[in-house]
Design a protein around this motif. Structure first.
Motif, PDB file in Angstrom:
ATOM      1  N   SER A 234     -16.489 -19.875 -64.247  1.00 11.49           N
ATOM      2  CA  SER A 234     -16.252 -20.012 -62.959  1.00 11.49           C
ATOM      3  C   SER A 234     -15.917 -18.938 -61.871  1.00 11.49           C
ATOM      4  O   SER A 234     -15.567 -17.922 -62.280  1.00 11.49           O
ATOM      5  N   VAL A 235     -16.114 -19.320 -60.697  1.00  8.85           N
ATOM      6  CA  VAL A 235     -15.476 -18.197 -59.647  1.00  8.85           C
ATOM      7  C   VAL A 235     -14.430 -18.663 -58.765  1.00  8.85           C
ATOM      8  O   VAL A 235     -14.311 -19.948 -58.341  1.00  8.85           O
ATOM      9  N   GLN A 236     -13.464 -17.932 -58.568  1.00  6.57           N
ATOM     10  CA  GLN A 236     -12.251 -18.268 -57.816  1.00  6.57           C
ATOM     11  C   GLN A 236     -12.421 -17.399 -56.446  1.00  6.57           C
ATOM     12  O   GLN A 236     -12.445 -16.072 -56.552  1.00  6.57           O
ATOM     13  N   VAL A 237     -12.033 -17.883 -55.163  1.00  8.41           N
ATOM     14  CA  VAL A 237     -11.855 -17.270 -54.002  1.00  8.41           C
ATOM     15  C   VAL A 237     -10.862 -17.835 -53.421  1.00  8.41           C
ATOM     16  O   VAL A 237     -10.570 -18.919 -53.197  1.00  8.41           O
ATOM     17  N   VAL A 238     -10.073 -16.929 -53.043  1.00  4.41           N
ATOM     18  CA  VAL A 238      -8.589 -17.074 -52.392  1.00  4.41           C
ATOM     19  C   VAL A 238      -8.395 -16.175 -51.025  1.00  4.41           C
ATOM     20  O   VAL A 238      -9.017 -14.965 -51.115  1.00  4.41           O
ATOM     21  N   GLY A 239      -7.732 -16.537 -50.104  1.00  3.15           N
ATOM     22  CA  GLY A 239      -7.414 -15.815 -49.052  1.00  3.15           C
ATOM     23  C   GLY A 239      -6.968 -16.629 -47.595  1.00  3.15           C
ATOM     24  O   GLY A 239      -6.535 -17.847 -47.985  1.00  3.15           O
ATOM     25  N   SER A 240      -7.015 -16.174 -46.448  1.00  4.04           N
ATOM     26  CA  SER A 240      -6.335 -16.492 -45.458  1.00  4.04           C
ATOM     27  C   SER A 240      -7.111 -16.446 -44.099  1.00  4.04           C
ATOM     28  O   SER A 240      -7.592 -15.107 -44.225  1.00  4.04           O
ATOM     29  N   VAL A 241      -7.022 -17.255 -43.331  1.00  5.41           N
ATOM     30  CA  VAL A 241      -7.616 -17.050 -41.928  1.00  5.41           C
ATOM     31  C   VAL A 241      -6.526 -17.141 -40.868  1.00  5.41           C
ATOM     32  O   VAL A 241      -6.066 -18.064 -40.579  1.00  5.41           O
ATOM     33  N   PRO A 242      -6.427 -16.011 -40.317  1.00 11.41           N
ATOM     34  CA  PRO A 242      -5.523 -15.913 -39.069  1.00 11.41           C
ATOM     35  C   PRO A 242      -5.978 -16.602 -37.740  1.00 11.41           C
ATOM     36  O   PRO A 242      -7.028 -16.508 -37.489  1.00 11.41           O
ATOM     37  N   ILE A 243      -5.024 -17.586 -37.322  1.00  9.82           N
ATOM     38  CA  ILE A 243      -5.528 -18.226 -36.193  1.00  9.82           C
ATOM     39  C   ILE A 243      -4.472 -18.328 -34.942  1.00  9.82           C
ATOM     40  O   ILE A 243      -3.219 -18.033 -35.301  1.00  9.82           O
ATOM     41  N   THR A 244      -4.895 -18.264 -33.693  1.00 11.46           N
ATOM     42  CA  THR A 244      -4.072 -18.268 -32.736  1.00 11.46           C
ATOM     43  C   THR A 244      -4.073 -20.044 -32.195  1.00 11.46           C
ATOM     44  O   THR A 244      -5.492 -20.437 -31.798  1.00 11.46           O
TER      45      THR A 244
END
Length: 232
Positions: free
Chosen positions: A192-202
């Motif tokens: 399987s494939v794992q993708v992790v992360g974050s999107v900074p928002i205002t």
């Protein structure tokens, strides 16, 4: 101030995102802040094997459409200041649908849709404010990220942990804005494939006003976090 006005003020505070609740009133803001910080989930991280020892996929295995599984999740992370005490609040939901298309070692398409109304924290009053007032989930029940630029993920497909930048648009609270996400991609030993992360928002960019009630202030910026487990 009349009875009706006082009642509205009391109800508004009691149901706000920054309600300190009985624990904060009785134990004080320092203990409350420590409690909330202790409950805050860690930032998403890869559970796949470290770089160089994970799984790998050849082109035939990798090419095609991948879909998120039930272990995927997404949510938000915000910072509050409660009477001088730093508080980190994290909300999560597994009600996430993601699809990704891989072609020749590149991630060419990706869409992630989160049921915003299903995001929860340990504080139900905060969640009610989040849904009803901040993001108006009765009108805008979902948030969607859509990739707008292809991304080379060949190193991850070859068995390494790969840092990538995902460029796309975020549709949140009925407003669509360009965003970028810092993410990591890896193939697990099970394929399987794992993708992790974050999107900074205002928040103001999406028409969302961060609360400020004097004794507590929520930062005007936060992040949308995600952990996607993808399978074909």
């Amino acid at each position: 101030m009349g009875l009706r006005t006082r009642t509205k003020v009391i109800i508004g505070i009691a149901t706000g995102v920054v309600v300190i609740g009985a624990a904060a009133v009785i134990a004080g803001p320092v203990i409350y802040a420590n409690t909330v910080n202790g409950q805050a989930a860690a930032a998403p991280s890869l559970s796949a094997a470290p770089s160089g020892s994970g799984g790998a996929l050849d082109q035939q295995q990798a090419d095609g459409t991948w879909k998120s599984t039930g272990t995927s999740y997404a949510g938000y992370r915000v910072h509050e200041v409660l009477q001088g005490n730093d508080v980190e609040v994290v909300g999560r939901t597994k009600d996430v649908q993601g699809t990704a298309t891989v072609d020749g070692g590149s991630l060419t398409k990706a869409t992630v849709t989160v049921q915003v109304a299903k995001i929860t924290t340990p504080e139900s009053a905060r969640d009610e404010y989040f849904r009803s007032t901040a993001l108006q989930t009765d009108r805008y029940p979902t948030a969607t990220f859509e990739l707008t630029e292809p991304v080379d993920v060949s190193k991850a497909l070859d068995g390494s942990t790969q840092d990538v930048t995902l460029t796309g648009t975020m549709d949140l609270h009925g407003v669509e804005e360009p965003v970028t996400a810092d993410a990591q991609v890896a193939v697990t030993k099970t394929g399987s494939v794992q993708v992790v992360g974050s999107v900074p928002i205002t928040f103001a960019d999406f028409g969302v006003q961060a609360p400020s009630l004097g004794f507590v202030t929520v930062d005007g910026k936060g992040s949308v976090e995600f952990s996607l487990d993808l399978a074909k």
